[in-house]
Scaffold this motif. Structure first.
Motif, PDB file in Angstrom:
ATOM      1  N   VAL A  44       0.852  -1.182   0.000  1.00  0.00           N
ATOM      2  CA  VAL A  44       0.000   0.000   0.000  1.00  0.00           C
ATOM      3  C   VAL A  44       0.888   1.231   0.000  1.00  0.00           C
ATOM      4  O   VAL A  44       1.832   1.323   0.787  1.00  0.00           O
ATOM      5  N   GLN A  45       0.571   2.168  -0.877  1.00  0.00           N
ATOM      6  CA  GLN A  45       1.285   3.443  -0.955  1.00  0.00           C
ATOM      7  C   GLN A  45       0.285   4.566  -0.721  1.00  0.00           C
ATOM      8  O   GLN A  45      -0.840   4.498  -1.207  1.00  0.00           O
ATOM      9  N   ILE A  46       0.716   5.590   0.015  1.00  0.00           N
ATOM     10  CA  ILE A  46      -0.138   6.743   0.312  1.00  0.00           C
ATOM     11  C   ILE A  46       0.592   8.015  -0.073  1.00  0.00           C
ATOM     12  O   ILE A  46       1.796   8.158   0.179  1.00  0.00           O
ATOM     13  N   TRP A  47      -0.148   8.946  -0.664  1.00  0.00           N
ATOM     14  CA  TRP A  47       0.377  10.273  -0.974  1.00  0.00           C
ATOM     15  C   TRP A  47      -0.783  11.260  -0.920  1.00  0.00           C
ATOM     16  O   TRP A  47      -1.937  10.889  -0.874  1.00  0.00           O
ATOM     17  N   HIS A  48      -0.451  12.535  -0.893  1.00  0.00           N
ATOM     18  CA  HIS A  48      -1.459  13.595  -0.850  1.00  0.00           C
ATOM     19  C   HIS A  48      -1.310  14.486  -2.079  1.00  0.00           C
ATOM     20  O   HIS A  48      -0.224  14.626  -2.619  1.00  0.00           O
ATOM     21  N   GLY A  49      -2.405  15.071  -2.479  1.00  0.00           N
ATOM     22  CA  GLY A  49      -2.379  16.011  -3.595  1.00  0.00           C
ATOM     23  C   GLY A  49      -3.182  15.512  -4.777  1.00  0.00           C
ATOM     24  O   GLY A  49      -3.767  14.436  -4.756  1.00  0.00           O
ATOM     25  N   MET A  50      -3.182  16.305  -5.806  1.00  0.00           N
ATOM     26  CA  MET A  50      -3.976  16.024  -7.000  1.00  0.00           C
ATOM     27  C   MET A  50      -3.074  15.522  -8.127  1.00  0.00           C
ATOM     28  O   MET A  50      -3.038  16.082  -9.214  1.00  0.00           O
TER      29      MET A  50
END
Length: 88
Positions: A44-50
């Protein structure tokens, strides 16, 4: 009759989807993004933004066993990560 969702926040398919080696991406609140990639384990990978995962700076990454226990742990961990970012 609708199936019980696996997560209180995310519309994630059941374990069989990942056992079949399918990748899944999703988001919540337009900025909390995740990608679930099956292999020997579930990553699982998580990031923020568009931005898409290929161009994003992955902020958090974790692996879980590709079985029901690992899947349940992955769902709990992903929900916890979402809860933690809401309180920041």
């Amino acid at each position: 009759m609708a199936a019980t969702p696996v997560s209180k926040y995310f519309d994630i398919p059941r374990l069989y989807y990942f056992e079949s080696k399918n990748v899944f991406t999703g988001s919540r609140d337009q900025t909390f993004n995740y990608k679930i990639t099956p292999g020997e384990k579930i990553k699982v990978q998580i990031w923020h933004g568009m931005i898409c995962s290929e161009k994003a700076d992955i902020e958090i990454e974790k692996e879980f066993s590709l079985d029901q226990t690992g899947f349940d742990e992955m769902i709990s961990w992903l929900e916890e990560q979402y809860d933690n970012q809401k309180t920041k």
